[in-house]
Design an enzyme around this catalytic site. Structure first.
Site, mmCIF file in Angstrom:
data_model
loop_
_atom_site.group_PDB
_atom_site.id
_atom_site.type_symbol
_atom_site.label_atom_id
_atom_site.label_comp_id
_atom_site.label_asym_id
_atom_site.label_seq_id
_atom_site.Cartn_x
_atom_site.Cartn_y
_atom_site.Cartn_z
ATOM 1 C CE LYS A 78 -29.595 -17.786 2.212
ATOM 2 N NZ LYS A 78 -30.566 -17.049 3.063
ATOM 3 C CB SER A 159 -28.687 -16.782 6.556
ATOM 4 O OG SER A 159 -29.807 -16.621 5.712
ATOM 5 C CB SER A 183 -31.528 -14.048 6.021
ATOM 6 O OG SER A 183 -31.219 -14.653 7.248
#
Ligand SMILES: [Mg+2]
Ligand SMILES: [Zn+2]
Lengths: 490, 95, 486
Positions: A78, A159, A183
């Site tokens: 990420k 997210s 997330s």
């Protein structure tokens, strides 16, 4: 060879060990998959050359017998984790072009275990969002499609939307995520994969771009419970560089997957049936209870009375911390600078141009709730309610071993749907935020499909630092659910 | 409680985020909605409850007083949008 | 005694509170492993933590905690076993994180006190409000470029102790004494080197005035970052006068931050600080509460050195020194130790006179320091011994001392080498006297006729003839006998 991208981490690990293929071959297969699926916009930066170099080194290590626990396995990172020499943006314009001269502890540990990163995955800007539509580098598309309307682009959740989409689309075998209010878990549910937010303090936050420091936790996102257990084992551990990292041995999470949950008590919170909960979600939840019962566990109704206050509490605490954490993005030492006649003008112009609408909104709310005269009414009040939320869980765990809830109130929605009102959008995290407030481990796994063909996830919540029980129960549920569906064309 | 434009202007200034006048109305409305939403916390009785700063049930770990860092000027400056003579530079500040 | 400003409407008094930022003596910074060494090239002693890079986190330095506790104990203050770090949020070019990690409502040290040594030998106790730990900012340099400010982050993250006094000070002089004493205590404890030029001790002064007899506090102004004791005093003097003038002209004082201009000797409003402050303090979520054990505090307490007040009392009791001398000697640990080495086994008053007199004079004249003294304590003690055993007269000793300063040699060696030993041999003195008597029969007669004051002249002649080495007491005694025939 064609189905190398279908392998789980566990299968890949075992087959690499047997010499059925090389790390270079495995990496190449994933590079091709990434190229083929660029339309999903899952990556902000692809690093194929770097990955192939690392794969070669991995094959050498294997020959020398010095390979690590995840050697040669293809993952994505990420883009909230700082990676040395590789652009790290947090999906924000303000960090565009930023190349950290250092590596985050978690991504460094994965590299040390031999994992091969294929690049940096898209996310909501500064991890603020539940649909991956706030990224400066464009929205991520969910590989899953509605049966009723296969042309509609769906959100992957957020997210960690790039991570979830890339894992679901077989672009990587697994990916790192971070979870502040859901997330990891909500995008895992939206994309039909498994992800766990471990206990706060289990994984180091060092080198992870901060959103809300008292809530942020890194965790793995993969296609099976076992894969999450394997990967968390390589991510977790005490880090002297993070004062909130817990000095505790990392258990063998994989060994916890015994399949035996007889006698365990499963808490079913009665407050997790809000108005607007999709009937399909409720049904899958009931199905989950039945599976666990069939495996010898006992469902127990519990009460978490402050559940409905978790969301407003979160939307005071997280913005407050973010308003301070994001003050360092000032155009001075790294990232974007918009010139100004004075220092203050430079700051204001840089930050107005560098941050997107959602980030600006949260910074302003956070600034407001901390400002003179409002601190007690908002921030201090939220911290007290936070304790009540944590106490609810502590009390529940006096009688139950794990708690089962839905992960999200609905299946993935379409891009542009319901994003006008930020508060409505935030309701996506209604089931995941309480766990975050209490710092507890929470895992989401796919448990079924909606009538429109979209994955639905269930969440298992454990006691602090008892990820093992969570994994054990999740393993049993995974077997029972036998979730074999995959996105169309993958 | 609703935020007026002056309040929004003030917090935007504190946060060093430029807000154009024509944005103020919309922003004030949005922020007011959020504040109204979070204000449901006032229903909760929190008398005698200690604020929870961290969920980590531990105290602050300390490190030894040893020089382990520094001496990497180039790496520290490498991402600087503007630098001169080994310094970061900004528009001149008048004290 | 009291410091009064005479205005047109009446007498005014000053109310002063000081906030001192003292750099903690430590090798590395408060929350990072970068060095604290002074004077390095710009941005070379900077970790990514100090520069506020994304994802960087603070980890506290245990020595800084220890030093804060030690200082708190040195100020007889309450030590808070649980304290909390908070973020003080504001934007500035040399504040890389956009906040300063400081302590707000739960500082590590609570109320304490500090004793001022007044010039007349009396003392006055001033309250300490608190002491907290915080990080320093970097340095902004505004005069290197016509349109840019330059930023050096070497200081960013260095540990500071902010010592806040109660508004108990009433004159620029008291403010000076407070700073002198605080500096002395910090240096005794080894918790701050007190070097104001290098910025390791900086002072903010909060100044207000009120008519004598008024009890409430009026609006104060804060004069920031004054870097010498003299400047602090000048700044307070100017600022207080300014307040009186404003009030007497019917105006009002606005609470503000001001800057001291040491060239113009005046304070002026700080433009960069004009914006309203709202620091939005909240507990730093990257740091957990700082909890220390009582045993840790007790251990530090047991290891505390004798501090200036205790030492001064002991010097007065044990050595019979007056308050002034004792105060001067204990101001620095090194001068107190020097004195004690000289005084050990000797007459303390003589030792004190030598240290306070010739020794300090020699230090001033040579520009040397206590760390590298013009004469060692052992040698000065040796010199005093040579007076005591009659080897040197007081006059000779002064000559020997001058030679010691000049050559660095030990007194005994110099006495041997230069033949400066006092002559106590009666034969030699007698011979010298005889020569003088023989050469001056008329003067001998005048003495015998009653002009005894002339005996002094004879002593001088004999001393001259012996190059000053004759024991003056013996000369006098023998002269009296020979000339007067007593
Ligand atoms: Mg202050
Ligand atoms: Zn301070």
């Amino acid at each position: 060879m064609s189905n190398l991208t279908d392998l789980t981490l566990a299968e890949g690990r075992d087959k690499l060990a047997k010499g059925e293929f090389t790390a270079v071959e495995l990496t190449q297969a994933h590079i091709q998959a990434i190229e083929a699926k660029r339309n999903l916009n899952a990556f902000i930066v692809e690093t194929p050359e770097l990955a192939l170099e690392e794969a070669k080194a991995s094959d050498l290590r294997r020959r020398a017998g010095t390979n690590g626990a995840m050697d040669g396995l293809a993952i994505g990172i990420k883009d909230l984790f700082c990676t040395k020499g590789v652009q790290t943006t947090a999906a924000s314009h303000i960090l565009e072009g930023f190349k950290p001269p250092y590596e985050s502890t978690v991504s460094g540990k994965l590299k040390a275990a031999g994992a091969i990163s294929l690049g940096k995955l898209n996310l909501d800007e500064f991890a603020m969002g539940s649909s991956n539509q706030t990224s400066y580098f464009g929205a991520v598309e969910n590989p899953w499609k509605r049966k009723s309307d296969p042309t509609a682009k769906l959100v992957p959740g957020g997210s960690s939307g790039g991570s979830a989409a890339a894992v679901a689309a077989r672009m990587v075998m697994a990916a790192t995520g971070t979870d502040t209010g859901g997330s990891i878990r909500q995008p895992a549910a939206f994309c039909g994969i498994t992800g766990i937010k471990p206990t706060y303090g289990r994984c180091s936050r060092f080198g992870v771009v901060a959103f809300a420091s008292s809530l942020d936790q890194a965790g793995p996102m993969a296609r099976t419970v076992r894969d999450c257990a394997i990967m968390l084992g390589s991510m977790a551990g005490f880090d002297p560089n993070d004062s909130t990292s817990v000095n505790m041995a990392v258990p063998d999470f994989e060994a916890a997957l015994t399949g035996d949950i007889r006698g365990l008590k499963i808490g079913i919170p009665k407050e997790y049936r809000p108005v607007g909960l999709s009937e399909e979600v409720a049904k899958v939840w009931e199905q989950g209870v039945e599976w666990l019962k069939a495996a010898g566990a006992t469902p127990v109704e519990i009460s978490l009375p402050h559940t409905k206050y978790a969301l407003p509490t979160y939307y005071i605490i997280a913005p407050a911390e973010c308003s301070s954490n994001l003050a360092r993005y000032d155009g001075l030492r790294f990232g974007l600078r918009v010139p100004g006649k004075s220092l203050d003008e430079m700051y204001a112009k840089t930050r107005a141009a560098g941050f997107g609408a959602e980030v600006r909104r949260r910074i302003l709310i956070g600034t407001y709730v901390l400002s003179a005269g409002y601190y007690d009414a908002y921030y201090a009040k939220a911290q007290k309610v936070r304790r009540l939320i944590a106490d609810d869980f502590a009390k529940a765990f006096e009688t139950v071993d794990v708690i089962l809830t839905p992960t999200a109130p609905s299946a993935a929605f379409g891009q542009g749907e319901g994003s006008d009102d930020p508060v409505t959008m935030w309701l996506n995290d209604v089931f995941t935020i309480p766990t975050s407030m209490a710092g507890l481990p929470g895992l989401s796994l796919p448990a079924g499909l909606s009538s429109d063909g979209l994955p639905l996830g269930l969440q298992l919540i454990g006691r602090p630092f008892d990820e093992e029980t969570v994994f054990k129960v999740a393993g049993v549920m995974e077997t029972a659910a036998n979730f074999t569906a995959r996105p169309e064309g993958i | 409680m609703s935020l007026d434009k002056a309040t929004v202007r003030n917090i935007a200034n504190l946060a060093r985020i430029e807000v154009r006048d024509e944005e103020l109305d919309h922003l004030a409305g949005e922020l007011s909605n959020i504040i109204t939403f979070v204000e449901q916390l006032s229903e909760v009785n929190t008398d005698g409850v200690e604020p929870m700063t961290s969920v980590a049930a531990m105290t602050l770990p300390m490190r030894k007083d040893v020089v382990t860092d520094g001496g990497r000027h180039d790496a520290v400056m490498a991402n600087a949008p503007e630098a001169e003579d080994g310094f970061f530079t900004v528009p001149k500040v008048v004290e | 005694m009291a410091y009064i400003i005479q205005g047109e409407t009446g007498d005014w008094e000053i109310v002063i509170g000081l906030e001192v930022h003292a750099q903690v003596t430590s090798k590395s910074k408060l929350f990072s492993g970068a060095s604290t060494e002074f004077g390095a090239e710009p941005n070379t002693q900077v970790s990514f933590v100090d520069a506020g890079f994304p994802g960087m986190l603070p980890v506290i330095n245990e020595i800084c905690v220890e030093q804060a506790v030690r200082t708190g104990l040195g100020l007889n203050a309450r030590i808070n076993l649980t304290s909390v770090f908070a973020r003080k949020n504001y934007f500035y070019a040399d504040l890389p994180q956009g906040y300063q990690i400081s302590q707000f409502d739960k500082p590590i040290v609570g109320e304490g006190e500090l004793v001022l040594d007044m010039p007349d030998g009396s003392t006055r106790t001033v309250g300490i409000e608190r002491l907290h730990l915080e990080q320093d900012a970097g340095k902004s340099i505004h005069d290197m470029h016509p349109s840019k400010s330059f930023i050096d982050l070497n200081r960013s993250g260095v540990a500071l102790m902010e010592v806040v006094s109660k508004p108990d000070l009433r004159s620029p002089e008291e403010a000076g004494l407070y700073l002198t004493k605080l500096r002395s205590i910090l240096r005794y404890l080894g918790t701050c080197d007190g070097n104001m030029q290098e910025g390791s001790m900086r002072c903010d002064a909060n100044v207000s005035v009120r008519p004598v007899g008024e009890t409430g506090l009026r609006t104060r102004c804060e004069i920031k970052n004054v870097n010498s004791i003299r400047y602090v005093q000048q700044a307070i003097e100017f600022e207080a006068r300014r307040h009186v003038d404003v009030y007497e002209a019917g105006g009002d004082i606005r609470q503000e931050t001001r800057l001291f201009d040491s060239v113009k000797v005046e304070t002026r409003s700080m433009r960069s600080k004009e914006q309203a402050h709202d620091y939005r303090y909240f507990p730093d979520p990257d740091l957990l509460p700082l909890v220390i054990e009582q045993g840790f505090v007790d251990g530090i307490k047991a290891g505390l050195p004798e501090l200036p007040d205790a030492k001064k009392a002991r010097f007065m009791a044990e050595y019979g020194l007056n308050a002034y001398d004792a105060g001067v000697l204990v101001a620095e640990r090194i001068s107190a130790d020097f004195f004690e080495t000289v005084a050990k086994g000797r007459d303390a008053k003589i030792a004190c006179n030598w240290v306070m007199g010739d020794f300090f004079a020699a230090m001033n004249a040579t520009g040397k320091t206590m760390e590298n003294p013009p004469v060692s304590a052992t040698d000065l003690g040796g010199l005093i011994d040579l007076i005591g055993d009659g080897t040197l007269s007081g006059r000779l000793a002064k000559d020997v001392f001058a030679l010691m300063v000049e050559t660095g040699k030990a007194p005994a060696a110099l006495v041997e080498e230069k033949g400066l030993r006092q002559v106590t041999d009666t034969g030699a003195i007698e011979a010298a006297i005889d020569v003088v008597i023989k050469a001056n029969p008329d003067k001998v007669q005048q003495v015998r006729d009653g002009k005894t004051t002339l005996l002094g002249w004879f002593t001088g002649q004999v001393m001259k003839a012996t190059q000053g080495k004759a024991n003056p007491a013996m000369v006098n005694e023998m002269l009296a006998k020979k000339v007067l025939g007593e």
